[in-house]
Scaffold this active site. Structure first.
Site, PDB file in Angstrom:
ATOM      1  N   ASP B 170     -83.469 -80.653  56.042  1.00  0.00           N
ATOM      2  CA  ASP B 170     -83.904 -79.507  56.305  1.00  0.00           C
ATOM      3  C   ASP B 170     -85.336 -78.600  55.870  1.00  0.00           C
ATOM      4  O   ASP B 170     -85.332 -79.102  54.835  1.00  0.00           O
ATOM      5  CB  ASP B 170     -82.914 -78.601  56.598  1.00  0.00           C
ATOM      6  CG  ASP B 170     -82.470 -77.194  57.509  1.00  0.00           C
ATOM      7  OD1 ASP B 170     -82.194 -77.584  58.799  1.00  0.00           O
ATOM      8  OD2 ASP B 170     -83.109 -76.161  56.909  1.00  0.00           O
ATOM      9  N   ILE B 171     -85.621 -78.221  56.572  1.00  0.00           N
ATOM     10  CA  ILE B 171     -86.536 -77.225  56.137  1.00  0.00           C
ATOM     11  C   ILE B 171     -86.769 -75.974  55.789  1.00  0.00           C
ATOM     12  O   ILE B 171     -85.483 -75.273  56.121  1.00  0.00           O
ATOM     13  CB  ILE B 171     -88.276 -76.991  57.036  1.00  0.00           C
ATOM     14  CG1 ILE B 171     -88.828 -77.847  57.760  1.00  0.00           C
ATOM     15  CG2 ILE B 171     -89.432 -76.112  56.573  1.00  0.00           C
ATOM     16  CD1 ILE B 171     -89.845 -77.878  58.967  1.00  0.00           C
ATOM     17  N   GLU B 213     -85.328 -76.861  62.994  1.00  0.00           N
ATOM     18  CA  GLU B 213     -86.152 -77.890  61.417  1.00  0.00           C
ATOM     19  C   GLU B 213     -85.048 -78.547  60.352  1.00  0.00           C
ATOM     20  O   GLU B 213     -84.911 -79.064  60.002  1.00  0.00           O
ATOM     21  CB  GLU B 213     -86.212 -76.403  60.682  1.00  0.00           C
ATOM     22  CG  GLU B 213     -85.324 -76.010  60.295  1.00  0.00           C
ATOM     23  CD  GLU B 213     -84.160 -74.618  60.456  1.00  0.00           C
ATOM     24  OE1 GLU B 213     -84.233 -74.327  62.141  1.00  0.00           O
ATOM     25  OE2 GLU B 213     -83.688 -73.394  60.261  1.00  0.00           O
TER      26      GLU B 213
END
Lengths: 116, 296
Positions: B170-171, B213
């Site tokens: 996950d960003i 994301e």
């Protein structure tokens, strides 16, 4: 004319090398195909006869005129009918004798066209 | 495009092969149905097929039926060649699963246009398949497809008793990226992350966009230690290779990653296994982000 020159030219884009290769391949296979037909006939094996005729018919589909190809369709049907109905192969043999003579003619025409 | 030619007659194979090659296709040859099925089982299987009706062993119509029974969703355009004529033969061929039908002896110009039509349908199907399975923005797998690949990987790992790890990435603070650089900046960042993933993964690893994301990465034949090495390579690459928007503007990113190795004795199903990786990701987020946590 038994050979369908236009078909062969169309199939090979009139490429002389390709015409020679494909013709040679057919001529190499032809004795075996004829032998298989005659063996099946001599053994009265109608099912094998129909298969052997079908094999030659398939190969002829690349070279022969439509009417000559149809003669082989008829030969195949006669063999299949004899196989399923147990009828005699006399009619088949008469038709094969005629077709075989034409086959010799087509082979000569093919050799001439292919220059072999 | 490859074209599989299935015909027991060597002369017809040769003639068809030369013809399709002339028309810009790549001929792949099979003498009978068994050889054809072996070719169709490969990863690079042709999708445009020319099949002869009468062959020793399995016939053309039976080969068609076998191909249509496949459950992998692959599409094959089948043109049946036959010495048979008439409506009954056409009906039998089409009912067996052929898409088109040509009687022998055929005009090669007719075969050429039929093959061209078939190739257009194969391309269209491939485009639709691409649209249905790829994430439109990043071109990695979409959620539906990565879920399917995930299930296949678990099945393969179970069958071969091989290692298999999954990574959930996950960003960090992605909302901030969108708020600062706009959605076009966010889109560029997502594409950049997928580029880095593709660069740092092996050919047989799979990447899918799971949500906004969040990405799922499948790592076949990989234990948790090897997965950690891959994850660290990715984490550092993303940290030290910012997204360049233009000469003056770049987006610094970090990612958090959760890893789990498939364990048949404790992962009852796909979601239980995924949940372990997802919990590890959650821990990575909770403990400061820009880090990797491996599920015990």
């Amino acid at each position: 004319m038994i050979l369908d020159e236009a078909r062969v030219q169309d199939m090979t884009r009139n490429n002389t090398k390709l015409i020679a290769s494909i013709s040679q391949l057919f001529l190499n296979e032809l004795p075996d195909m004829i032998a298989n037909i005659e063996r099946a006939y001599n053994q009265n094996d109608c099912s094998a006869l129909a298969n052997a005729v079908h094999r030659l018919k398939s190969a002829l589909g690349n070279f022969a005129s439509k009417s000559y190809y149809d003669e082989f369709s008829q030969l195949e049907s006669l063999a299949l009918n004899a196989s399923t109905e147990g009828s005699s192969l006399a009619e088949w043999f008469a038709a094969w004798t005629v077709a075989k003579l034409k086959l010799e003619q087509m082979v000569n025409e093919l050799k001439s066209m292919a220059g072999i | 495009m490859d074209v599989l030619i299935v015909d027991d007659d060597a002369i017809t194979r040769f003639a068809l092969s030369a013809a399709v090659e002339e028309w810009g296709f790549v001929p792949v040859l099979a003498e009978n149905a068994d050889q054809a099925l072996k070719t169709l089982a490969t990863e690079t299987t042709p999708h445009l097929l020319i099949i002869d009706w009468s062959m020793p062993g399995m016939s053309g119509p039976d080969l068609c039926k076998t191909i249509r029974k496949r459950e992998d969703g692959q599409f094959f355009y089948i043109l049946m060649l036959t010495g048979k004529e008439g409506n009954e033969a056409i009906i039998e061929a089409m009912e067996a699963g052929a898409d088109d039908f040509l009687s022998k002896p055929f005009d090669h110009r007719v075969l050429k246009v039929r093959i061209a039509a078939g190739s257009r349908i194969v391309r269209l199907e491939q485009t639709l398949n691409q649209l249905a399975s790829r994430d439109a923005l990043t071109q990695c797998w979409n959620r539906r497809m990565i879920d399917e690949l995930f299930a296949n990987s678990i099945a393969e790992s179970t069958r071969k008793r091989s290692k298999f790890s999954v990574m959930v990435l996950d960003i960090d603070h992605f909302k901030r990226v969108n708020d600062t650089f706009g959605h076009s900046g966010g889109d560029a960042a997502l594409k950049h992350v997928v580029n880095i993933l593709n660069t740092n993964l092996r050919e047989y690893d799979q990447v899918g966009r799971y949500g906004g994301e969040e990405f799922v990465i499948l790592l076949p034949a990989t234990d948790r230690n090897e997965a950690w090495g891959v994850a660290e390579r990715i984490r550092s690459a993303i940290q030290f290779q910012p997204t360049i928007l233009n000469d003056d503007l770049k987006i610094e990113l970090t990612v958090s990653i959760g890893i789990a190795e498939f364990d048949r004795s404790r992962d009852a199903n796909q979601s239980a296994f995924f949940e372990r990786a997802d919990k590890a990701l959650y821990t990575a987020k909770q403990t400061g982000r820009n880090r990797i946590i491996c599920s015990e």
